[in-house]
Design a protein around this motif. Structure first.
Motif, PDB file in Angstrom:
ATOM      1  N   SER A  29     118.315  73.126  90.663  1.00  0.00           N
ATOM      2  CA  SER A  29     118.905  71.930  90.051  1.00  0.00           C
ATOM      3  C   SER A  29     119.501  72.292  88.702  1.00  0.00           C
ATOM      4  O   SER A  29     118.862  72.942  87.888  1.00  0.00           O
ATOM      5  CB  SER A  29     117.847  70.838  89.848  1.00  0.00           C
ATOM      6  N   GLY A  30     120.727  71.855  88.479  1.00  0.00           N
ATOM      7  CA  GLY A  30     121.387  72.095  87.209  1.00  0.00           C
ATOM      8  C   GLY A  30     121.234  70.898  86.290  1.00  0.00           C
ATOM      9  O   GLY A  30     121.572  69.779  86.658  1.00  0.00           O
ATOM     10  N   ILE A  31     120.679  71.138  85.101  1.00  0.00           N
ATOM     11  CA  ILE A  31     120.538  70.098  84.084  1.00  0.00           C
ATOM     12  C   ILE A  31     121.453  70.471  82.923  1.00  0.00           C
ATOM     13  O   ILE A  31     121.383  71.593  82.417  1.00  0.00           O
ATOM     14  CB  ILE A  31     119.087  69.973  83.589  1.00  0.00           C
ATOM     15  N   ALA A  32     122.307  69.524  82.524  1.00  0.00           N
ATOM     16  CA  ALA A  32     123.197  69.751  81.390  1.00  0.00           C
ATOM     17  C   ALA A  32     123.037  68.590  80.418  1.00  0.00           C
ATOM     18  O   ALA A  32     122.957  67.435  80.819  1.00  0.00           O
ATOM     19  CB  ALA A  32     124.641  69.866  81.852  1.00  0.00           C
ATOM     20  N   PHE A  33     122.990  68.904  79.129  1.00  0.00           N
ATOM     21  CA  PHE A  33     122.777  67.922  78.064  1.00  0.00           C
ATOM     22  C   PHE A  33     123.992  67.970  77.141  1.00  0.00           C
ATOM     23  O   PHE A  33     124.303  69.022  76.575  1.00  0.00           O
ATOM     24  CB  PHE A  33     121.490  68.278  77.317  1.00  0.00           C
ATOM     25  N   TYR A  34     124.695  66.830  77.013  1.00  0.00           N
ATOM     26  CA  TYR A  34     125.944  66.765  76.268  1.00  0.00           C
ATOM     27  C   TYR A  34     125.861  65.762  75.122  1.00  0.00           C
ATOM     28  O   TYR A  34     125.180  64.741  75.240  1.00  0.00           O
ATOM     29  CB  TYR A  34     127.094  66.284  77.170  1.00  0.00           C
ATOM     30  N   SER A  35     126.638  66.042  74.066  1.00  0.00           N
ATOM     31  CA  SER A  35     126.835  65.029  73.027  1.00  0.00           C
ATOM     32  C   SER A  35     127.755  63.961  73.610  1.00  0.00           C
ATOM     33  O   SER A  35     128.412  64.181  74.632  1.00  0.00           O
ATOM     34  CB  SER A  35     127.477  65.658  71.786  1.00  0.00           C
ATOM     35  N   VAL A  36     127.837  62.820  72.939  1.00  0.00           N
ATOM     36  CA  VAL A  36     128.702  61.748  73.414  1.00  0.00           C
ATOM     37  C   VAL A  36     130.171  62.189  73.368  1.00  0.00           C
ATOM     38  O   VAL A  36     131.005  61.647  74.086  1.00  0.00           O
ATOM     39  CB  VAL A  36     128.444  60.446  72.631  1.00  0.00           C
ATOM     40  N   GLU A  37     130.488  63.211  72.565  1.00  0.00           N
ATOM     41  CA  GLU A  37     131.850  63.740  72.480  1.00  0.00           C
ATOM     42  C   GLU A  37     132.160  64.700  73.630  1.00  0.00           C
ATOM     43  O   GLU A  37     133.271  65.192  73.755  1.00  0.00           O
ATOM     44  CB  GLU A  37     132.070  64.471  71.145  1.00  0.00           C
ATOM     45  N   GLY A  38     131.150  65.012  74.455  1.00  0.00           N
ATOM     46  CA  GLY A  38     131.357  65.901  75.591  1.00  0.00           C
ATOM     47  C   GLY A  38     131.052  67.358  75.326  1.00  0.00           C
ATOM     48  O   GLY A  38     131.334  68.226  76.152  1.00  0.00           O
ATOM     49  N   VAL A  39     130.440  67.667  74.179  1.00  0.00           N
ATOM     50  CA  VAL A  39     130.085  69.050  73.842  1.00  0.00           C
ATOM     51  C   VAL A  39     128.768  69.400  74.547  1.00  0.00           C
ATOM     52  O   VAL A  39     127.768  68.682  74.400  1.00  0.00           O
ATOM     53  CB  VAL A  39     129.947  69.228  72.312  1.00  0.00           C
ATOM     54  N   LEU A  40     128.772  70.499  75.304  1.00  0.00           N
ATOM     55  CA  LEU A  40     127.557  70.956  75.982  1.00  0.00           C
ATOM     56  C   LEU A  40     126.570  71.473  74.951  1.00  0.00           C
ATOM     57  O   LEU A  40     126.872  72.411  74.206  1.00  0.00           O
ATOM     58  CB  LEU A  40     127.884  72.049  76.998  1.00  0.00           C
ATOM     59  N   LEU A  41     125.388  70.870  74.883  1.00  0.00           N
ATOM     60  CA  LEU A  41     124.366  71.258  73.907  1.00  0.00           C
ATOM     61  C   LEU A  41     123.284  72.138  74.513  1.00  0.00           C
ATOM     62  O   LEU A  41     122.686  72.966  73.825  1.00  0.00           O
ATOM     63  CB  LEU A  41     123.734  70.003  73.293  1.00  0.00           C
ATOM     64  N   ALA A  42     123.005  71.925  75.800  1.00  0.00           N
ATOM     65  CA  ALA A  42     121.968  72.710  76.480  1.00  0.00           C
ATOM     66  C   ALA A  42     122.183  72.617  77.979  1.00  0.00           C
ATOM     67  O   ALA A  42     122.707  71.621  78.475  1.00  0.00           O
ATOM     68  CB  ALA A  42     120.570  72.198  76.118  1.00  0.00           C
ATOM     69  N   SER A  43     121.770  73.673  78.685  1.00  0.00           N
ATOM     70  CA  SER A  43     121.812  73.631  80.147  1.00  0.00           C
ATOM     71  C   SER A  43     120.721  74.546  80.699  1.00  0.00           C
ATOM     72  O   SER A  43     120.361  75.538  80.076  1.00  0.00           O
ATOM     73  CB  SER A  43     123.182  74.034  80.675  1.00  0.00           C
ATOM     74  N   GLU A  44     120.209  74.165  81.852  1.00  0.00           N
ATOM     75  CA  GLU A  44     119.145  74.909  82.519  1.00  0.00           C
ATOM     76  C   GLU A  44     119.318  74.779  84.023  1.00  0.00           C
ATOM     77  O   GLU A  44     119.863  73.782  84.508  1.00  0.00           O
ATOM     78  CB  GLU A  44     117.759  74.358  82.158  1.00  0.00           C
ATOM     79  N   VAL A  45     118.830  75.750  84.762  1.00  0.00           N
ATOM     80  CA  VAL A  45     118.714  75.664  86.216  1.00  0.00           C
ATOM     81  C   VAL A  45     117.222  75.720  86.513  1.00  0.00           C
ATOM     82  O   VAL A  45     116.555  76.696  86.162  1.00  0.00           O
ATOM     83  CB  VAL A  45     119.478  76.802  86.924  1.00  0.00           C
ATOM     84  N   VAL A  46     116.689  74.654  87.119  1.00  0.00           N
ATOM     85  CA  VAL A  46     115.242  74.519  87.301  1.00  0.00           C
ATOM     86  C   VAL A  46     114.934  73.896  88.661  1.00  0.00           C
ATOM     87  O   VAL A  46     115.836  73.515  89.401  1.00  0.00           O
ATOM     88  CB  VAL A  46     114.634  73.644  86.173  1.00  0.00           C
ATOM     89  N   GLU A  47     113.635  73.753  88.937  1.00  0.00           N
ATOM     90  CA  GLU A  47     113.195  73.005  90.114  1.00  0.00           C
ATOM     91  C   GLU A  47     111.822  72.405  89.845  1.00  0.00           C
ATOM     92  O   GLU A  47     111.134  72.815  88.917  1.00  0.00           O
ATOM     93  CB  GLU A  47     113.163  73.881  91.365  1.00  0.00           C
ATOM     94  N   GLY A  48     111.440  71.415  90.635  1.00  0.00           N
ATOM     95  CA  GLY A  48     110.145  70.764  90.475  1.00  0.00           C
ATOM     96  C   GLY A  48     110.116  69.859  89.265  1.00  0.00           C
ATOM     97  O   GLY A  48     110.888  68.920  89.166  1.00  0.00           O
ATOM     98  N   GLU A  49     109.216  70.152  88.318  1.00  0.00           N
ATOM     99  CA  GLU A  49     109.109  69.363  87.092  1.00  0.00           C
ATOM    100  C   GLU A  49     109.597  70.201  85.908  1.00  0.00           C
ATOM    101  O   GLU A  49     109.334  71.394  85.830  1.00  0.00           O
ATOM    102  CB  GLU A  49     107.671  68.924  86.850  1.00  0.00           C
ATOM    103  N   TYR A  50     110.309  69.537  84.992  1.00  0.00           N
ATOM    104  CA  TYR A  50     110.849  70.217  83.822  1.00  0.00           C
ATOM    105  C   TYR A  50     110.806  69.253  82.648  1.00  0.00           C
ATOM    106  O   TYR A  50     111.118  68.068  82.802  1.00  0.00           O
ATOM    107  CB  TYR A  50     112.286  70.670  84.096  1.00  0.00           C
ATOM    108  N   VAL A  51     110.409  69.753  81.474  1.00  0.00           N
ATOM    109  CA  VAL A  51     110.364  68.944  80.257  1.00  0.00           C
ATOM    110  C   VAL A  51     111.337  69.542  79.254  1.00  0.00           C
ATOM    111  O   VAL A  51     111.276  70.741  78.964  1.00  0.00           O
ATOM    112  CB  VAL A  51     108.939  68.889  79.662  1.00  0.00           C
ATOM    113  N   MET A  52     112.216  68.693  78.733  1.00  0.00           N
ATOM    114  CA  MET A  52     113.212  69.125  77.752  1.00  0.00           C
ATOM    115  C   MET A  52     112.938  68.436  76.422  1.00  0.00           C
ATOM    116  O   MET A  52     112.855  67.215  76.367  1.00  0.00           O
ATOM    117  CB  MET A  52     114.613  68.761  78.239  1.00  0.00           C
ATOM    118  N   SER A  53     112.788  69.211  75.354  1.00  0.00           N
ATOM    119  CA  SER A  53     112.556  68.651  74.026  1.00  0.00           C
ATOM    120  C   SER A  53     113.877  68.236  73.391  1.00  0.00           C
ATOM    121  O   SER A  53     114.876  68.960  73.461  1.00  0.00           O
ATOM    122  CB  SER A  53     111.873  69.680  73.128  1.00  0.00           C
ATOM    123  N   LEU A  54     113.872  67.066  72.761  1.00  0.00           N
ATOM    124  CA  LEU A  54     115.044  66.560  72.041  1.00  0.00           C
ATOM    125  C   LEU A  54     114.835  66.630  70.531  1.00  0.00           C
ATOM    126  O   LEU A  54     115.635  66.097  69.768  1.00  0.00           O
ATOM    127  CB  LEU A  54     115.329  65.110  72.454  1.00  0.00           C
TER     128      LEU A  54
END
Length: 158
Positions: free
Chosen positions: A110-135
């Protein structure tokens, strides 16, 4: 004296009207369709949301709404709804807990991507199952989270 009483009655009625307006603010499940339209289902109707045979199915006491997976972009909640997770159409779930995003039931790769509201990619990961992302390292604001191509908006308040 009559004018004074009339004025008080009018003020009282206007106050009641304003309270009634605020009380009718409603919260919805909002379904964003690929064609740009939206569908709102009031949470007052106690909807049950499921993914069944590749379809998004929302059932209330009054209606059942079935939408093909390919016609739905995403769905989320509107209004002042706290502690509610976002269900992603891949069957995965995402829940915001303070400064953490908790993902569950993620399919393999699974691909997880985290973007600013302006569309700038801030973080991305490829994971499966359970994943915790710190903000923690990100400032307050609005962000976009995409899981396997399905996007949703989050608001970081702390």
């Amino acid at each position: 004296m009559w004018n004074n009483m009339k004025r008080r009655l009018i003020i009282c009625l206007m106050s009641m009207f304003m309270l009634a307006l605020n009380a009718t603010e409603r919260e919805f499940i909002v379904v964003y369709m690929v064609d740009g339209t939206t569908i709102e289902v009031p949470l007052q109707e106690m909807p049950i949301v499921k993914i069944v045979d590749g379809k998004l199915k929302i059932t209330t006491a009054m209606n059942t709404l079935e939408l093909e997976r390919d016609s739905v972009s995403r769905f989320t909640f509107s209004g002042n709804v706290d502690g509610v997770g976002t269900v992603l159409l891949s069957g995965a779930e995402m829940e915001q807990k303070g400064n953490m995003l908790v993902f569950r039931n993620l399919p393999k790769d699974s691909g997880i991507a985290f973007y600013s509201v302006e569309g700038v990619l801030l973080a991305s990961e490829v994971v499966e199952g359970e994943y915790v992302m710190s903000l923690e390292k990100y400032p307050k604001g609005i962000y976009i989270v995409r899981v396997n191509g399905i996007g949703t908006k989050i608001v970081k308040t702390k």
